[in-house]
Design an enzyme around this catalytic site. Sequence first.
Site, PDB file in Angstrom:
ATOM      1  CB  CYS A   1      15.447  60.835  74.967  1.00  0.00           C
ATOM      2  SG  CYS A   1      16.117  62.329  75.683  1.00  0.00           S
ATOM      3  CG  HIS A   2      12.545  57.859  74.253  1.00  0.00           C
ATOM      4  ND1 HIS A   2      12.170  59.163  74.396  1.00  0.00           N
ATOM      5  CD2 HIS A   2      12.388  57.294  75.465  1.00  0.00           C
ATOM      6  CE1 HIS A   2      11.788  59.372  75.649  1.00  0.00           C
ATOM      7  NE2 HIS A   2      11.908  58.258  76.316  1.00  0.00           N
TER       8      HIS A   2
END
Lengths: 430, 171
Positions: B135-136
């Site tokens: 995701c990040h």
Amino acid sequence: MSFPWAEHYAPKHPLMQWVDEKLPLPRLVYNAIGAGYPVPRNLNYFWNFGVLAGVALVIQIVTGVIMAMHYGANDLVAFSTVEQTMRDVNAGWLMRYAHANGASFFFIVVYLHIFRGLFFGSYKAPREMVWLLGLVIFLLMMATAFMGYVLPWGQMSYWGAKVITGLFGAIPVVGEPIQTWLLGGFAPGNASLNRFFSLHFLLPFVIAGVIILHIWALHIPGSSNPTGVEVQGPQDTVPFHPYYTAKDGFGLGVFLICFATMLFFAPNFLGHPDNYIEANPLSTPAHIVPEWYFWPFYAILRAFTVDFFFVPAKLLGVLAMFASILLLFFLPWLDTSPVRSGHYRPVFKKFFIILLIDVAILGYCGGAPAEEPYVMISQIAAAYYFAHFLIVLPLISRFEKPLPLPGSITESVLAKYGKADGEIAAVPAE
Amino acid sequence: MRRRDFINIAAVGFAGVGAVAVVVPLIDQMNPSADVLALASTEVDLSAIQPGQAIKTTFRAQPLFVRHLTDKEIAEADKVDASTLRDPQTLEERTVGGKKQWLVTMGVCTHLGCVPLGAGEGENRGEYGGYFCPCHGSSYDTAARIRKGPAPKNLEVPKFSFTSDTAILVG
């Protein structure tokens, strides 16, 4: 609760007289949205959006109650009953698309309604209670929309529920018990889905109740108007019916054309494809974003990336997000300028436009991935948002020199239309 | 105090106590039910997990990673000076009963709750050889400690104990 020159309800038909004696409901309607409610004669089209929001709520309740007839609030079947509604139920696709897009249109008209209030100073005395009740409605709408988005039990539903309830987990000590209590488990599951369905069904009726209070509070001083000058006599008003029922009817037509265009030609434009994949607790969508109407607040949430003293960044973000709305409850006392309308406040007007741009930027960043440059932009934009209400508005109210106000509503109308044509001045509202 | 005041206060007070007593179950019903709590602990059989392998199972309806570390991975984790880390912990502190080869963590990224990659065969394990959150971009090392990216904490180690040499009870 109305001006002394309001027209009186006088039913002619014996049946209506009989009803009026027993239950004066027609009288109430007549005095609230009929000829018995005098309204400033100069309202512009920005005054349509309250009625439009009411219509949007009705659309949501009708389509929602119908969808509940075909929905199974259980994590085993929720996703497939929604798909069944789309494919097998007669006109089910129409109900669901109308409900999903109806939520977006509800927020569009409510945001316009709020910004109308912000520009024309509708929150100022004597209408503070109208503003406060409006914010309560807004908060209820956000809770309702969030819970409704969980119900299809797709990937975005599930992970949205996880992230949003996770916000409560950021609160020290009591956070995690609260999160578990809200979800009825350690992660979103059948218990969460079921209670969200129950509350999603209930809250719109609570909203309808608060709307009645909102209108009640409005009808005590009567509507504000684009000049912000209070009504002084019968020449300043026209009866709500037929003048504003007609004007609102026209606005409603435009609204419905826009709504139908979206509904029939781009029903999934505002949605996320990930929500057509059934919820899977073991796999996260690559990019979790809420629906567009939460983006500005989501951007404020994510703008906090470093801890401050003992407060973790995540908690700061949560506090800032809630504060960004709670702040608006204090607005009537932060903006102390006696002039209501932004038209007569040259400095306020400029900063109002900056606020509009700022919120648009926040919205854009909230929908963008959590990476640079969006994080930095949302930090600046979030800082300005708070500064606008806490610093800029109080300062403007103190130092700004407003333009001269018209003597009355009628005077402003005549100044605009009367000089060119004497006849219009004589019978202005027709 | 007049007799009437006493009756008034006593009656309202008693009604208040009654109201609170009614509110308690109304609120408590939202807490996890017995069937949810019954799944609050999970048994995992470790016998089939070879060194270098990991499995993904669930604990409290959330992903749980159980990894059998190789000697090389243990050495890599021990080599790092824990005090230099964002969330300082040694592998020793993150495992149970001196069995440093069994790394049991939640599969929930401490940033925004995504499920990191690395437990499955052939998945990206990030530049520190542990887990990688797509995701990040948070990277976790072989002891599942946060080394790079936005996550603030190491992957959470749930409470667990060995019921035999090849089985654990989580929760």
